[in-house]
Design a protein around this motif. Structure first.
Motif, PDB file in Angstrom:
ATOM      1  N   ALA A 165       0.822  -1.207   0.000  1.00 32.74           N
ATOM      2  CA  ALA A 165       0.000   0.000   0.000  1.00 32.74           C
ATOM      3  C   ALA A 165       0.858   1.261   0.000  1.00 32.74           C
ATOM      4  N   ALA A 166       2.085   1.167   0.469  1.00 35.04           N
ATOM      5  CA  ALA A 166       2.954   2.343   0.567  1.00 35.04           C
ATOM      6  C   ALA A 166       3.829   2.525  -0.664  1.00 35.04           C
ATOM      7  N   GLY A 167       3.867   1.559  -1.556  1.00 34.76           N
ATOM      8  CA  GLY A 167       4.664   1.710  -2.766  1.00 34.76           C
ATOM      9  C   GLY A 167       5.888   0.816  -2.760  1.00 34.76           C
ATOM     10  N   ALA A 168       6.572   0.847  -3.894  1.00 34.44           N
ATOM     11  CA  ALA A 168       7.751  -0.001  -4.085  1.00 34.44           C
ATOM     12  C   ALA A 168       8.825   0.309  -3.047  1.00 34.44           C
ATOM     13  N   SER A 169       9.476  -0.719  -2.607  1.00 30.33           N
ATOM     14  CA  SER A 169      10.596  -0.689  -1.653  1.00 30.33           C
ATOM     15  C   SER A 169      10.222  -0.117  -0.285  1.00 30.33           C
ATOM     16  N   ARG A 170       8.943  -0.062   0.016  1.00 33.75           N
ATOM     17  CA  ARG A 170       8.512   0.341   1.356  1.00 33.75           C
ATOM     18  C   ARG A 170       8.203  -0.921   2.148  1.00 33.75           C
ATOM     19  N   TYR A 171       8.484  -0.875   3.451  1.00 30.27           N
ATOM     20  CA  TYR A 171       8.252  -2.050   4.272  1.00 30.27           C
ATOM     21  C   TYR A 171       7.780  -1.635   5.656  1.00 30.27           C
ATOM     22  N   VAL A 172       7.221  -2.619   6.345  1.00 30.24           N
ATOM     23  CA  VAL A 172       6.768  -2.431   7.715  1.00 30.24           C
ATOM     24  C   VAL A 172       7.599  -3.352   8.592  1.00 30.24           C
ATOM     25  N   LEU A 173       8.038  -2.822   9.719  1.00 30.34           N
ATOM     26  CA  LEU A 173       8.824  -3.592  10.678  1.00 30.34           C
ATOM     27  C   LEU A 173       7.938  -3.962  11.855  1.00 30.34           C
ATOM     28  N   SER A 174       8.110  -5.170  12.370  1.00 25.34           N
ATOM     29  CA  SER A 174       7.370  -5.577  13.562  1.00 25.34           C
ATOM     30  C   SER A 174       8.281  -6.392  14.469  1.00 25.34           C
ATOM     31  N   LEU A 175       7.933  -6.407  15.717  1.00 23.64           N
ATOM     32  CA  LEU A 175       8.704  -7.108  16.739  1.00 23.64           C
ATOM     33  C   LEU A 175       8.306  -8.578  16.749  1.00 23.64           C
ATOM     34  N   THR A 176       9.288  -9.461  16.840  1.00 22.00           N
ATOM     35  CA  THR A 176       9.012 -10.891  16.978  1.00 22.00           C
ATOM     36  C   THR A 176       8.917 -11.228  18.467  1.00 22.00           C
ATOM     37  N   ALA A 177       8.504 -12.445  18.770  1.00 17.53           N
ATOM     38  CA  ALA A 177       8.468 -12.886  20.169  1.00 17.53           C
ATOM     39  C   ALA A 177       9.881 -12.852  20.759  1.00 17.53           C
ATOM     40  N   ALA A 178      10.864 -13.263  19.974  1.00 22.39           N
ATOM     41  CA  ALA A 178      12.262 -13.213  20.444  1.00 22.39           C
ATOM     42  C   ALA A 178      12.693 -11.764  20.660  1.00 22.39           C
ATOM     43  N   GLY A 179      12.226 -10.857  19.819  1.00 23.56           N
ATOM     44  CA  GLY A 179      12.543  -9.439  19.980  1.00 23.56           C
ATOM     45  C   GLY A 179      11.948  -8.858  21.244  1.00 23.56           C
ATOM     46  N   ARG A 180      10.729  -9.258  21.560  1.00 23.59           N
ATOM     47  CA  ARG A 180      10.089  -8.792  22.800  1.00 23.59           C
ATOM     48  C   ARG A 180      10.859  -9.317  24.010  1.00 23.59           C
ATOM     49  N   ALA A 181      11.243 -10.578  23.977  1.00 23.15           N
ATOM     50  CA  ALA A 181      12.007 -11.154  25.087  1.00 23.15           C
ATOM     51  C   ALA A 181      13.355 -10.447  25.242  1.00 23.15           C
ATOM     52  N   ASP A 182      14.012 -10.146  24.126  1.00 22.10           N
ATOM     53  CA  ASP A 182      15.303  -9.447  24.168  1.00 22.10           C
ATOM     54  C   ASP A 182      15.131  -8.041  24.744  1.00 22.10           C
ATOM     55  N   MET A 183      14.107  -7.335  24.296  1.00 22.39           N
ATOM     56  CA  MET A 183      13.851  -5.984  24.800  1.00 22.39           C
ATOM     57  C   MET A 183      13.600  -6.009  26.306  1.00 22.39           C
ATOM     58  N   LEU A 184      12.784  -6.946  26.765  1.00 22.65           N
ATOM     59  CA  LEU A 184      12.479  -7.023  28.191  1.00 22.65           C
ATOM     60  C   LEU A 184      13.737  -7.322  28.999  1.00 22.65           C
ATOM     61  N   GLN A 185      14.601  -8.179  28.476  1.00 25.55           N
ATOM     62  CA  GLN A 185      15.850  -8.477  29.179  1.00 25.55           C
ATOM     63  C   GLN A 185      16.750  -7.247  29.248  1.00 25.55           C
ATOM     64  N   ARG A 186      16.829  -6.488  28.164  1.00 30.15           N
ATOM     65  CA  ARG A 186      17.624  -5.255  28.157  1.00 30.15           C
ATOM     66  C   ARG A 186      17.091  -4.256  29.183  1.00 30.15           C
ATOM     67  N   LEU A 187      15.772  -4.222  29.350  1.00 29.62           N
ATOM     68  CA  LEU A 187      15.162  -3.310  30.320  1.00 29.62           C
ATOM     69  C   LEU A 187      15.345  -3.795  31.754  1.00 29.62           C
ATOM     70  N   ARG A 188      15.290  -5.110  31.954  1.00 31.37           N
ATOM     71  CA  ARG A 188      15.460  -5.659  33.305  1.00 31.37           C
ATOM     72  C   ARG A 188      16.871  -5.459  33.829  1.00 31.37           C
ATOM     73  N   LYS A 189      17.835  -5.617  32.963  1.00 30.28           N
ATOM     74  CA  LYS A 189      19.242  -5.617  33.384  1.00 30.28           C
ATOM     75  C   LYS A 189      20.071  -4.659  32.537  1.00 30.28           C
ATOM     76  N   PRO A 190      19.801  -3.360  32.612  1.00 36.47           N
ATOM     77  CA  PRO A 190      20.637  -2.434  31.842  1.00 36.47           C
ATOM     78  C   PRO A 190      22.084  -2.485  32.343  1.00 36.47           C
ATOM     79  N   ALA A 191      23.012  -2.322  31.419  1.00 34.33           N
ATOM     80  CA  ALA A 191      24.432  -2.279  31.776  1.00 34.33           C
ATOM     81  C   ALA A 191      24.683  -1.057  32.653  1.00 34.33           C
ATOM     82  N   ASP A 192      25.768  -1.090  33.396  1.00 35.81           N
ATOM     83  CA  ASP A 192      26.095   0.037  34.279  1.00 35.81           C
ATOM     84  C   ASP A 192      26.144   1.362  33.526  1.00 35.81           C
ATOM     85  N   HIS A 193      26.743   1.365  32.327  1.00 33.35           N
ATOM     86  CA  HIS A 193      26.841   2.617  31.578  1.00 33.35           C
ATOM     87  C   HIS A 193      25.471   3.099  31.085  1.00 33.35           C
TER      88      HIS A 193
END
Length: 192
Positions: A59-87
């Motif tokens: 619907a958006a035209g040639a070479s346009r795309y939509v990005l979405s989060l996978t289940a693995a991506g959600r798990a990775d994001m939650l882990q990054r939020l739970r345990k941010p590095a010291d910096h």
């Protein structure tokens, strides 16, 4: 932190690449502008890792795309939020990226653990300038610009500590002077 911003925005809704770029730029651009040369390689890394998926958007035209989060991506994001590095706790800009998406953690105790780490960091005496190992206070600096740095940092730190304590439901500490929240020091210098 760019990857966390990408994952965080996609956790809220699938987005076309140009809209994701706009949102990430609005979040981080005031201090660290986001270039195509850093954003799109990060998208590609996350796609190859299976954390996000890219699908064509006819619907958006040639070479346009939509990005979405996978289940693995959600798990990775939650882990990054739970345990941010010291910096990611000590650097102002990096911490604000964490803070922008912290509400995605479903457990309030986990969110509060991250906020407590930040509060502990902010309560350590620090400065941009030292006399040997002793942090210098704004009142000890004669250079008006350096003094301005310390005064601004002190006010910012005090406001953030007040918000953190309110959010955590904690009372401000009482110091020997009988005053509350009278930290004389600026927060540590932000990492570059």
């Amino acid at each position: 932190m760019l990857e966390l911003a990408i994952l965080g925005f996609l956790a809220e809704a699938p987005l076309p690449g140009h809209e994701l770029r706009r949102r990430v730029s609005q979040l981080t651009g005031y201090t660290r502008p986001v270039s195509d040369g850093s954003l799109y390689p990060a998208i590609n890394r996350l796609t190859k890792a299976g954390l996000i998926e890219r699908r064509a958007d006819p619907a958006a035209g040639a070479s346009r795309y939509v990005l979405s989060l996978t289940a693995a991506g959600r798990a990775d994001m939650l882990q990054r939020l739970r345990k941010p590095a010291d910096h990611e706790i000590t650097d102002f800009t990096r911490f604000y990226i964490v803070l922008a998406f912290l509400s995605h953690l479903p457990d309030v105790a986990e969110r509060h653990a991250v906020l407590r780490r930040r509060l502990e960091f902010l309560e350590e005496p620090a400065s941009f300038f030292y006399d040997n190992e002793r942090p210098l206070r704004a009142e000890e600096i004669t250079d008006p610009y350096r003094r301005g740095m310390l005064l601004t940092a002190r006010a910012t730190s005090r406001a953030e500590r007040t918000w953190l304590r309110e959010t955590l439901g904690e009372e401000p500490p009482v110091f020997d002077t009988g005053c509350t929240d009278s930290d004389p020091h600026a927060p540590a210098a932000p990492a570059s």
